[in-house]
Design a protein around this motif. Structure first.
Motif, PDB file in Angstrom:
ATOM      1  N   ASN A   2       0.830  -1.203   0.000  1.00 53.22           N
ATOM      2  CA  ASN A   2       0.000   0.000   0.000  1.00 53.22           C
ATOM      3  C   ASN A   2       0.868   1.258   0.000  1.00 53.22           C
ATOM      4  OD1 ASN A   2      -2.137   1.744   0.186  1.00 53.22           O
ATOM      5  ND2 ASN A   2      -2.851   1.012   2.156  1.00 53.22           N
ATOM      6  N   ALA A   3       1.925   1.268   0.811  1.00 56.77           N
ATOM      7  CA  ALA A   3       2.817   2.428   0.855  1.00 56.77           C
ATOM      8  C   ALA A   3       3.531   2.630  -0.472  1.00 56.77           C
ATOM      9  CB  ALA A   3       3.838   2.259   1.976  1.00 56.77           C
ATOM     10  N   ALA A   4       3.923   1.545  -1.136  1.00 59.21           N
ATOM     11  CA  ALA A   4       4.558   1.663  -2.452  1.00 59.21           C
ATOM     12  C   ALA A   4       3.590   2.235  -3.471  1.00 59.21           C
ATOM     13  CB  ALA A   4       5.073   0.299  -2.906  1.00 59.21           C
ATOM     14  N   SER A   5       2.342   1.828  -3.408  1.00 59.45           N
ATOM     15  CA  SER A   5       1.332   2.360  -4.322  1.00 59.45           C
ATOM     16  C   SER A   5       1.098   3.849  -4.073  1.00 59.45           C
ATOM     17  CB  SER A   5       0.028   1.584  -4.150  1.00 59.45           C
ATOM     18  OG  SER A   5      -0.983   2.134  -4.935  1.00 59.45           O
ATOM     19  N   VAL A   6       1.009   4.239  -2.810  1.00 67.03           N
ATOM     20  CA  VAL A   6       0.806   5.655  -2.478  1.00 67.03           C
ATOM     21  C   VAL A   6       2.017   6.478  -2.894  1.00 67.03           C
ATOM     22  CG1 VAL A   6       0.556   7.267  -0.554  1.00 67.03           C
ATOM     23  CG2 VAL A   6      -0.878   5.242  -0.668  1.00 67.03           C
ATOM     24  N   TYR A   7       3.208   5.953  -2.674  1.00 69.71           N
ATOM     25  CA  TYR A   7       4.416   6.662  -3.088  1.00 69.71           C
ATOM     26  C   TYR A   7       4.423   6.860  -4.605  1.00 69.71           C
ATOM     27  CZ  TYR A   7       9.274   7.771  -4.000  1.00 69.71           C
ATOM     28  OH  TYR A   7      10.420   8.380  -4.430  1.00 69.71           O
ATOM     29  N   ALA A   8       4.017   5.843  -5.339  1.00 70.14           N
ATOM     30  CA  ALA A   8       4.005   5.946  -6.798  1.00 70.14           C
ATOM     31  C   ALA A   8       3.005   6.997  -7.282  1.00 70.14           C
ATOM     32  CB  ALA A   8       3.679   4.587  -7.425  1.00 70.14           C
ATOM     33  N   ILE A   9       1.824   7.049  -6.676  1.00 72.82           N
ATOM     34  CA  ILE A   9       0.840   8.023  -7.153  1.00 72.82           C
ATOM     35  C   ILE A   9       1.177   9.440  -6.728  1.00 72.82           C
ATOM     36  CG2 ILE A   9      -1.012   6.342  -7.292  1.00 72.82           C
ATOM     37  CD1 ILE A   9      -2.172   7.589  -4.731  1.00 72.82           C
ATOM     38  N   VAL A  10       1.903   9.586  -5.619  1.00 73.05           N
ATOM     39  CA  VAL A  10       2.264  10.933  -5.168  1.00 73.05           C
ATOM     40  C   VAL A  10       3.483  11.448  -5.921  1.00 73.05           C
ATOM     41  CG1 VAL A  10       3.112  12.243  -3.185  1.00 73.05           C
ATOM     42  CG2 VAL A  10       1.183  10.696  -2.917  1.00 73.05           C
ATOM     43  N   SER A  11       4.457  10.584  -6.156  1.00 78.43           N
ATOM     44  CA  SER A  11       5.707  11.053  -6.772  1.00 78.43           C
ATOM     45  C   SER A  11       5.633  11.147  -8.292  1.00 78.43           C
ATOM     46  CB  SER A  11       6.866  10.140  -6.361  1.00 78.43           C
ATOM     47  OG  SER A  11       6.671   8.850  -6.900  1.00 78.43           O
ATOM     48  N   ALA A  12       4.907  10.268  -8.927  1.00 83.32           N
ATOM     49  CA  ALA A  12       4.858  10.261 -10.393  1.00 83.32           C
ATOM     50  C   ALA A  12       3.416  10.402 -10.842  1.00 83.32           C
ATOM     51  CB  ALA A  12       5.453   8.968 -10.942  1.00 83.32           C
ATOM     52  N   GLY A  13       3.058  11.603 -11.196  1.00 80.23           N
ATOM     53  CA  GLY A  13       1.710  11.852 -11.676  1.00 80.23           C
ATOM     54  C   GLY A  13       1.718  12.100 -13.169  1.00 80.23           C
ATOM     55  N   PRO A  14       0.661  12.649 -13.683  1.00 78.74           N
ATOM     56  CA  PRO A  14       0.601  12.969 -15.109  1.00 78.74           C
ATOM     57  C   PRO A  14       1.628  14.036 -15.487  1.00 78.74           C
ATOM     58  CG  PRO A  14      -1.528  13.330 -14.027  1.00 78.74           C
ATOM     59  CD  PRO A  14      -0.568  12.944 -12.991  1.00 78.74           C
ATOM     60  N   ALA A  15       2.145  13.937 -16.704  1.00 79.31           N
ATOM     61  CA  ALA A  15       3.164  14.873 -17.166  1.00 79.31           C
ATOM     62  C   ALA A  15       2.571  16.242 -17.520  1.00 79.31           C
ATOM     63  CB  ALA A  15       3.899  14.298 -18.370  1.00 79.31           C
ATOM     64  N   GLY A  16       1.317  16.280 -17.826  1.00 76.41           N
ATOM     65  CA  GLY A  16       0.654  17.526 -18.183  1.00 76.41           C
ATOM     66  C   GLY A  16      -0.822  17.286 -18.386  1.00 76.41           C
ATOM     67  N   TRP A  68      -2.363  17.129 -21.071  1.00 68.66           N
ATOM     68  CA  TRP A  68      -2.554  16.292 -22.253  1.00 68.66           C
ATOM     69  C   TRP A  68      -2.342  14.799 -21.962  1.00 68.66           C
ATOM     70  CZ3 TRP A  68       1.921  13.652 -22.826  1.00 68.66           C
ATOM     71  CH2 TRP A  68       3.054  14.216 -22.257  1.00 68.66           C
ATOM     72  N   ASP A  69      -1.807  14.458 -20.810  1.00 64.65           N
ATOM     73  CA  ASP A  69      -1.412  13.083 -20.483  1.00 64.65           C
ATOM     74  C   ASP A  69      -2.594  12.296 -19.899  1.00 64.65           C
ATOM     75  OD1 ASP A  69       0.035  10.821 -20.057  1.00 64.65           O
ATOM     76  OD2 ASP A  69       1.212  11.621 -18.385  1.00 64.65           O
ATOM     77  N   ASP A  70      -3.449  11.795 -20.791  1.00 61.94           N
ATOM     78  CA  ASP A  70      -4.611  11.034 -20.341  1.00 61.94           C
ATOM     79  C   ASP A  70      -4.209   9.715 -19.690  1.00 61.94           C
ATOM     80  OD1 ASP A  70      -6.351  12.984 -21.243  1.00 61.94           O
ATOM     81  OD2 ASP A  70      -6.503  12.085 -23.241  1.00 61.94           O
ATOM     82  N   ALA A  71      -3.179   9.073 -20.213  1.00 61.63           N
ATOM     83  CA  ALA A  71      -2.713   7.810 -19.631  1.00 61.63           C
ATOM     84  C   ALA A  71      -2.143   8.040 -18.228  1.00 61.63           C
ATOM     85  CB  ALA A  71      -1.665   7.170 -20.525  1.00 61.63           C
ATOM     86  N   GLY A  72      -1.491   9.161 -18.024  1.00 62.97           N
ATOM     87  CA  GLY A  72      -0.965   9.491 -16.694  1.00 62.97           C
ATOM     88  C   GLY A  72      -2.078   9.697 -15.685  1.00 62.97           C
TER      89      GLY A  72
END
Length: 106
Positions: A32-46, A48-52
Motif C-alpha cells: 500500500n505504501a509503495a502504491s501511495v508513493y508511486a501516485i504521489v511522486s509520479a503523476g501525469p506529465a501535463g 494532455w497526459d490522459d494515460a498518466g
C-alpha cells in the motif's frame, strides 16, 4: 472480566500469533505504501497526459482498496487482540493520502 485478561495473556504467551498476523499485514501495508508513493511522486506529465491521469487514478483506487482490506483484517477480533489498535494507523493514513490525491487530480 477475567476472561478478557486470560485471552490477552494467552496472546502474550504465544508470540507466533503476533507473527502470523503481523507479517501479512506488514506486507500489505508495504504494498500500500509503495502504491501511495508511486501516485504521489509520479503523476501525469501535463494536461494532455490522459494515460498518466488514468494510471494515477488506478493507483489511488488500488491504494484505497488495500487500505480497506488492511482495516478489515485489523478489526478481526483475534488480530486486534494480538496486535493492538495502533495497526489501524498505517492503512487509515495511506487511504487518506490516496483519497486526497485522487480528489486533487483534476
Amino acid at each position: 472480566m477475567t476472561d478478557s485478561i486470560k485471552s490477552i495473556d494467552s496472546y502474550r504467551k504465544r508470540p507466533w500469533v503476533r507473527w502470523a498476523a503481523g507479517i501479512p499485514l506488514g506486507l500489505l501495508h508495504a504494498l500500500n505504501a509503495a502504491s501511495v508513493y508511486a501516485i504521489v511522486s509520479a503523476g501525469p506529465a501535463g494536461e494532455w497526459d490522459d494515460a498518466g491521469y488514468a494510471g494515477t487514478a488506478a493507483g489511488a483506487l488500488l491504494a484505497i482498496v488495500l487500505s480497506v482490506i488492511g482495516v478489515l483484517i485489523t478489526l478481526i477480533p483475534p488480530v486486534r487482540r494480538a496486535l493492538g489498535l495502533w495497526w489501524l494507523l498505517p492503512p487509515v493514513a495511506l487511504g487518506v493520502i490516496a483519497w486526497v490525491r485522487i480528489a486533487t487530480l483534476d
